[in-house]
Write a protein that holds these residues in place. Structure first.
Motif, PDB file in Angstrom:
ATOM      1  N   PHE A 121       0.859  -1.176   0.000  1.00 34.22           N
ATOM      2  CA  PHE A 121       0.000   0.000   0.000  1.00 34.22           C
ATOM      3  C   PHE A 121       0.895   1.226   0.000  1.00 34.22           C
ATOM      4  O   PHE A 121       2.093   1.142   0.274  1.00 34.22           O
TER       5      PHE A 121
ATOM      6  N   ARG B  37       0.837   5.734   0.889  1.00 29.91           N
ATOM      7  CA  ARG B  37       0.123   6.920   1.317  1.00 29.91           C
ATOM      8  C   ARG B  37       0.784   8.134   0.690  1.00 29.91           C
ATOM      9  O   ARG B  37       1.843   8.589   1.139  1.00 29.91           O
TER      10      ARG B  37
ATOM     11  N   LYS C 244      -2.909  12.378   1.482  1.00 31.82           N
ATOM     12  CA  LYS C 244      -3.991  11.473   1.070  1.00 31.82           C
ATOM     13  C   LYS C 244      -4.057  10.262   1.993  1.00 31.82           C
ATOM     14  O   LYS C 244      -3.187  10.039   2.816  1.00 31.82           O
ATOM     15  N   GLU C 245      -5.102   9.468   1.797  1.00 31.52           N
ATOM     16  CA  GLU C 245      -5.270   8.255   2.567  1.00 31.52           C
ATOM     17  C   GLU C 245      -4.396   7.133   1.993  1.00 31.52           C
ATOM     18  O   GLU C 245      -3.977   7.182   0.822  1.00 31.52           O
ATOM     19  N   ARG C 246      -4.173   6.134   2.807  1.00 30.55           N
ATOM     20  CA  ARG C 246      -3.436   4.962   2.350  1.00 30.55           C
ATOM     21  C   ARG C 246      -4.244   4.244   1.264  1.00 30.55           C
ATOM     22  O   ARG C 246      -5.468   4.075   1.415  1.00 30.55           O
ATOM     23  N   GLU C 247      -3.566   3.829   0.204  1.00 24.77           N
ATOM     24  CA  GLU C 247      -4.257   3.198  -0.918  1.00 24.77           C
ATOM     25  C   GLU C 247      -3.555   1.919  -1.345  1.00 24.77           C
ATOM     26  O   GLU C 247      -2.347   1.758  -1.169  1.00 24.77           O
ATOM     27  N   PHE C 248      -4.341   1.049  -1.916  1.00 28.29           N
ATOM     28  CA  PHE C 248      -3.845  -0.240  -2.387  1.00 28.29           C
ATOM     29  C   PHE C 248      -2.940  -0.059  -3.600  1.00 28.29           C
ATOM     30  O   PHE C 248      -3.230   0.751  -4.490  1.00 28.29           O
TER      31      PHE C 248
ATOM     32  N   ALA D 100      -3.383  -2.187  -8.544  1.00 25.65           N
ATOM     33  CA  ALA D 100      -4.202  -1.000  -8.768  1.00 25.65           C
ATOM     34  C   ALA D 100      -4.044  -0.587 -10.225  1.00 25.65           C
ATOM     35  O   ALA D 100      -2.979  -0.765 -10.824  1.00 25.65           O
TER      36      ALA D 100
ATOM     37  N   SER E 278      -3.616   2.195 -11.468  1.00 29.17           N
ATOM     38  CA  SER E 278      -2.619   3.252 -11.646  1.00 29.17           C
ATOM     39  C   SER E 278      -1.192   2.716 -11.792  1.00 29.17           C
ATOM     40  O   SER E 278      -0.311   3.435 -12.266  1.00 29.17           O
TER      41      SER E 278
ATOM     42  N   PHE F  99      -8.062  -3.890   0.571  1.00 28.38           N
ATOM     43  CA  PHE F  99      -8.375  -2.874   1.547  1.00 28.38           C
ATOM     44  C   PHE F  99      -7.493  -2.999   2.780  1.00 28.38           C
ATOM     45  O   PHE F  99      -7.088  -4.100   3.171  1.00 28.38           O
TER      46      PHE F  99
END
Length: 121
Positions: A36, A38, A42-46, A60, A62, A104
């Motif tokens: 993950f 961050r 921003k929030e932590r993302e996969f 992801a 991206s 998640f």
């Protein structure tokens, strides 16, 4: 399970880095592993995950086609090879371990301390 991530640093856009995450404790091979990140503010993302039993991988959108997750159970290590890096990949990257190969944060039980990746334009 304790996780230690390393390999972050400063790289120019278009460059590459390989992150490593070494796990201590038993039964590493029975955990699915995830990365993950961050980004600033921003929030932590996969980012990516690899399932423990069949090695299936997930990414992801991206990072698909640029990043590759892999694992070496003999070394209790999971890797994230990052190619064609972009400034928007700048973030603190975290590795995580859990019983399920989820997308998640709440699906993972153990977390590494994070390693900073900065991509300059």
């Amino acid at each position: 399970v304790q996780l230690r991530a390393s390999g972050g640093g400063l790289v120019q856009a278009g460059g590459s880095l390989r992150l490593s995450c070494v796990a201590s404790g038993r039964a590493f091979s029975r955990y699915s592993m995830g990365w993950f990140r961050r980004p600033p503010g921003k929030e932590r993302e996969f980012v990516a995950a690899i399932r423990w039993n069949d090695g299936n991988t997930y990414y992801a959108d991206s990072v698909k086609g640029r990043f590759t997750i892999s694992r070496d159970n003999a070394k209790n290590t999971v890797y994230l090879q990052m190619n064609s890096l972009k400034p928007e990949d700048t973030a603190v990257y975290y590795c995580a371990a859990g019983p399920h190969c989820g997308l998640f944060v709440y699906e993972y039980d153990y977390w590494g301390q994070g390693t900073q990746v900065t991509v300059s334009s």
